[in-house]
Write a protein that holds these residues in place. Structure first.
Motif, PDB file in Angstrom:
ATOM      1  N   PHE A   1      50.829  45.193  39.592  1.00 23.55           N
ATOM      2  CA  PHE A   1      49.705  46.677  38.897  1.00 23.55           C
ATOM      3  C   PHE A   1      50.178  45.945  37.483  1.00 23.55           C
ATOM      4  O   PHE A   1      49.232  46.095  36.758  1.00 23.55           O
ATOM      5  CB  PHE A   1      51.014  47.446  38.820  1.00 23.55           C
ATOM      6  N   ASN A   2      51.523  45.884  36.685  1.00 21.86           N
ATOM      7  CA  ASN A   2      51.901  45.348  35.749  1.00 21.86           C
ATOM      8  C   ASN A   2      50.723  43.654  35.330  1.00 21.86           C
ATOM      9  O   ASN A   2      50.283  43.575  34.582  1.00 21.86           O
ATOM     10  CB  ASN A   2      53.385  44.282  35.064  1.00 21.86           C
ATOM     11  N   LEU A   3      50.365  42.535  36.288  1.00 21.84           N
ATOM     12  CA  LEU A   3      49.622  42.109  35.997  1.00 21.84           C
ATOM     13  C   LEU A   3      48.161  42.428  35.643  1.00 21.84           C
ATOM     14  O   LEU A   3      47.298  41.771  35.437  1.00 21.84           O
ATOM     15  CB  LEU A   3      49.773  40.611  37.269  1.00 21.84           C
ATOM     16  N   CYS A   4      47.769  43.474  36.780  1.00 24.87           N
ATOM     17  CA  CYS A   4      46.443  43.330  36.605  1.00 24.87           C
ATOM     18  C   CYS A   4      45.754  44.306  36.005  1.00 24.87           C
ATOM     19  O   CYS A   4      44.951  44.028  35.090  1.00 24.87           O
ATOM     20  CB  CYS A   4      45.731  44.699  37.970  1.00 24.87           C
ATOM     21  N   PHE A   5      47.296  45.448  35.481  1.00 27.94           N
ATOM     22  CA  PHE A   5      46.763  45.943  33.883  1.00 27.94           C
ATOM     23  C   PHE A   5      47.082  45.100  32.575  1.00 27.94           C
ATOM     24  O   PHE A   5      45.941  45.092  31.806  1.00 27.94           O
ATOM     25  CB  PHE A   5      47.744  46.697  34.391  1.00 27.94           C
ATOM     26  N   TYR A   6      47.547  43.874  32.613  1.00 26.25           N
ATOM     27  CA  TYR A   6      47.289  43.031  31.212  1.00 26.25           C
ATOM     28  C   TYR A   6      46.633  42.727  30.866  1.00 26.25           C
ATOM     29  O   TYR A   6      45.677  42.440  30.085  1.00 26.25           O
ATOM     30  CB  TYR A   6      48.921  42.331  31.528  1.00 26.25           C
TER      31      TYR A   6
END
Length: 257
Positions: free
Chosen positions: A9-14
């Motif tokens: 999620f963090n990778l996709c969000f940023y």
């Protein structure tokens, strides 16, 4: 599994944030198009939370939102509500610290979107300058969103409501919409993990204008904190039932998470 899902999620969000912020630079031509970009960012984040992190964002009390200009006072536990609230109000404007306007690209969007920035370096003049900018936004029919505690707070922290909210309430003469939530359980401040479950943002019945400042301050705090505590209890029970209990503050588990 939880750590891998959180990382995804963090990778996709940023990545999505970078693509939207840079790809939508042409939207800086007007305030309305910038607000559209913010809604795109918010809806994209909500989609990623649901499909990557397993977090469903639920809005309650939408029927309590009055039409027209409004002061929205929201509990602040996470970045989640900052993005999610963009999707609810058609002419939103955040009250934020001026330093955020200096962030490359993102700051350009904030400035062009007509956010109300507080310049704390102005000392006593900061409040009057904020009042003038807020009054202009209200005159344009906008919904002002303020976090009364000024910053994100841990879910277990005692409430610390600043006087800026009651000051604006008295000066603007519009209804105030108290907003409770439990988002910090699922997307904690300064935390890596994204715990799957139902993050709730609840709009409570509005407080009409005209109350004395002290009475209003006590009323809005009582409403938001009572409702938020109930949502937190329900959220903790859901997380525990799903095998993702929230560690108690100060425990070794909370320090490693």
């Amino acid at each position: 599994m939880l750590a891998l899902r959180s990382l995804a999620f963090n990778l996709c969000f940023y990545a999505a944030t970078a693509v939207i912020a840079l790809g939508c630079l042409p939207a800086l031509v007007s305030r309305r198009t910038v607000l559209g970009v913010a809604r795109l960012w918010g809806n994209t984040t909500i989609w990623l939370l649901r499909h990557v992190a397993g977090i469903r964002v639920e809005f309650r009390g939408l029927e309590n939102i009055p039409p027209g200009p409004l002061l929205v006072a929201a509990k602040h536990q996470s970045a989640l509500e900052t993005l999610a609230l963009c999707t609810v109000f058609p002419e939103f404007a955040y009250i934020l610290k001026r330093e955020l306007l200096f962030i490359p690209v993102v700051g350009w969007h904030l400035s062009r979107g007509g956010m109300v920035a507080i310049d704390r370096s102005k000392g006593n003049r900061a409040m009057s300058l904020m009042n003038a900018a807020a009054a202009d936004a209200i005159a344009r029919g906008r919904q002002l969103i303020i976090f009364p505690e000024g910053t994100r707070r841990p879910t277990n922290a005692p409430p610390v409501y600043k006087q800026g909210l009651s000051h604006l309430y008295a000066a603007l003469g519009v209804p105030c919409l108290p907003t409770a939530l439990n988002t910090g359980l699922f997307w904690p401040r300064r935390g890596f993990l994204r715990r799957p479950g139902t993050a709730v943002i609840e709009f409570l019945p509005p407080i009409p204008p005209g109350m004395a400042r002290a009475a209003f301050q006590g009323e809005v705090l009582e409403r938001i904190e009572t409702a938020s505590n109930a949502l937190l209890d329900a959220g903790r029970a859901e997380l525990a039932a799903n095998g993702h209990p929230v560690p108690e503050p100060g425990s070794s588990a909370s320090r490693t998470a």
